[in-house]
Design a protein around this motif. Structure first.
Motif, short mmCIF file in Angstrom:
data_model
loop_
_atom_site.label_atom_id
_atom_site.label_comp_id
_atom_site.label_asym_id
_atom_site.label_seq_id
_atom_site.Cartn_x
_atom_site.Cartn_y
_atom_site.Cartn_z
N MET A 37 27.32 -32.96 53.96
CA MET A 37 28.49 -32.60 54.18
C MET A 37 28.44 -33.52 55.88
O MET A 37 29.75 -33.58 56.18
CB MET A 37 28.85 -30.99 54.09
N ALA A 38 27.58 -32.91 56.21
CA ALA A 38 27.74 -33.05 58.34
C ALA A 38 28.07 -34.80 58.00
O ALA A 38 28.85 -36.16 59.03
CB ALA A 38 26.24 -33.01 58.81
N ALA A 39 27.42 -35.69 57.07
CA ALA A 39 26.79 -36.78 57.06
C ALA A 39 28.82 -37.70 56.95
O ALA A 39 29.59 -38.23 57.42
CB ALA A 39 26.36 -38.08 56.31
N ALA A 88 30.41 -37.05 60.16
CA ALA A 88 30.02 -37.72 60.48
C ALA A 88 30.98 -39.38 61.21
O ALA A 88 31.68 -39.85 61.94
CB ALA A 88 28.41 -37.77 60.62
N LEU A 89 30.81 -39.55 59.35
CA LEU A 89 31.63 -40.71 58.97
C LEU A 89 33.39 -41.27 59.47
O LEU A 89 33.26 -41.21 60.05
CB LEU A 89 30.80 -41.30 57.30
N ALA A 90 33.58 -39.75 59.21
CA ALA A 90 34.90 -39.71 59.64
C ALA A 90 35.29 -39.63 60.64
O ALA A 90 36.45 -40.72 61.20
CB ALA A 90 35.52 -38.57 58.55
N SER A 91 34.28 -38.94 61.44
CA SER A 91 34.89 -39.26 62.97
C SER A 91 34.62 -40.44 63.53
O SER A 91 34.91 -40.85 64.44
CB SER A 91 33.59 -37.60 63.72
N SER A 102 25.74 -43.89 59.26
CA SER A 102 26.40 -42.17 58.57
C SER A 102 26.99 -42.39 57.19
O SER A 102 26.91 -41.65 55.89
CB SER A 102 27.54 -41.48 59.33
N GLY A 103 27.20 -43.76 56.18
CA GLY A 103 27.84 -43.59 55.31
C GLY A 103 26.56 -44.16 54.49
O GLY A 103 26.43 -44.28 53.37
N ILE A 104 25.58 -44.80 54.27
CA ILE A 104 23.64 -44.48 54.40
C ILE A 104 23.38 -43.10 53.96
O ILE A 104 23.49 -42.82 52.86
CB ILE A 104 22.65 -45.35 55.06
N VAL A 105 23.10 -42.80 54.82
CA VAL A 105 22.62 -41.21 54.74
C VAL A 105 24.01 -40.49 53.77
O VAL A 105 23.90 -39.69 53.08
CB VAL A 105 23.29 -40.15 55.91
#
Length: 123
Positions: free
Chosen positions: A1-3, A6-9, A41-44
């Protein structure tokens, strides 16, 4: 969820820099750094069990590959046909971008390692 958050932000911040700030060296650097962090972030998000140093390596390789791909002229041509492609592939090669990408993914990896396991930056 955090990833995902982070990606959206990072994507929102990158689009804001692109849309609302003047085109300067500072905004170019900010955009490059945000692009690299978005890749990280996308890879995470896709592979959350990977160690931060592996994610940083993959994200860095992606960013370098995209930048080198710009030497072919293909991203510029595709961007002329479909402008949103420029946000993903860029347009023209800039060696400075390579340094920014690496610095950004290393920083993201260090932060990720610290957040995942406080006190264990060597993962």
């Amino acid at each position: 969820m955090a990833a995902a958050i982070a990606l959206a932000s990072v994507i929102v911040a990158g689009l804001a820099v692109h849309a609302f700030l003047p085109d300067t060296s500072a905004t170019d650097i900010a955009g490059d750094a945000l692009y690299a962090v978005a890749a990280y972030s996308g890879i995470v998000l896709l592979a959350p069990r990977l160690k931060p140093w592996v994610v940083a390596l993959i994200a860095g390789a992606w960013c370098v590959a995209v930048e080198l791909f710009q030497l072919t002229g293909i991203p510029l041509a595709l961007g002329g046909l479909l402008p949103p492609v420029m946000l993903l592939l860029g347009t023209v090669f800039d060696a400075r971008d390579l340094v920014i990408y690496i610095a950004a993914v290393v920083t993201a990896g260090l932060i990720d390692a610290a957040v995942r396991r406080p006190g264990k930056l060597d993962e």
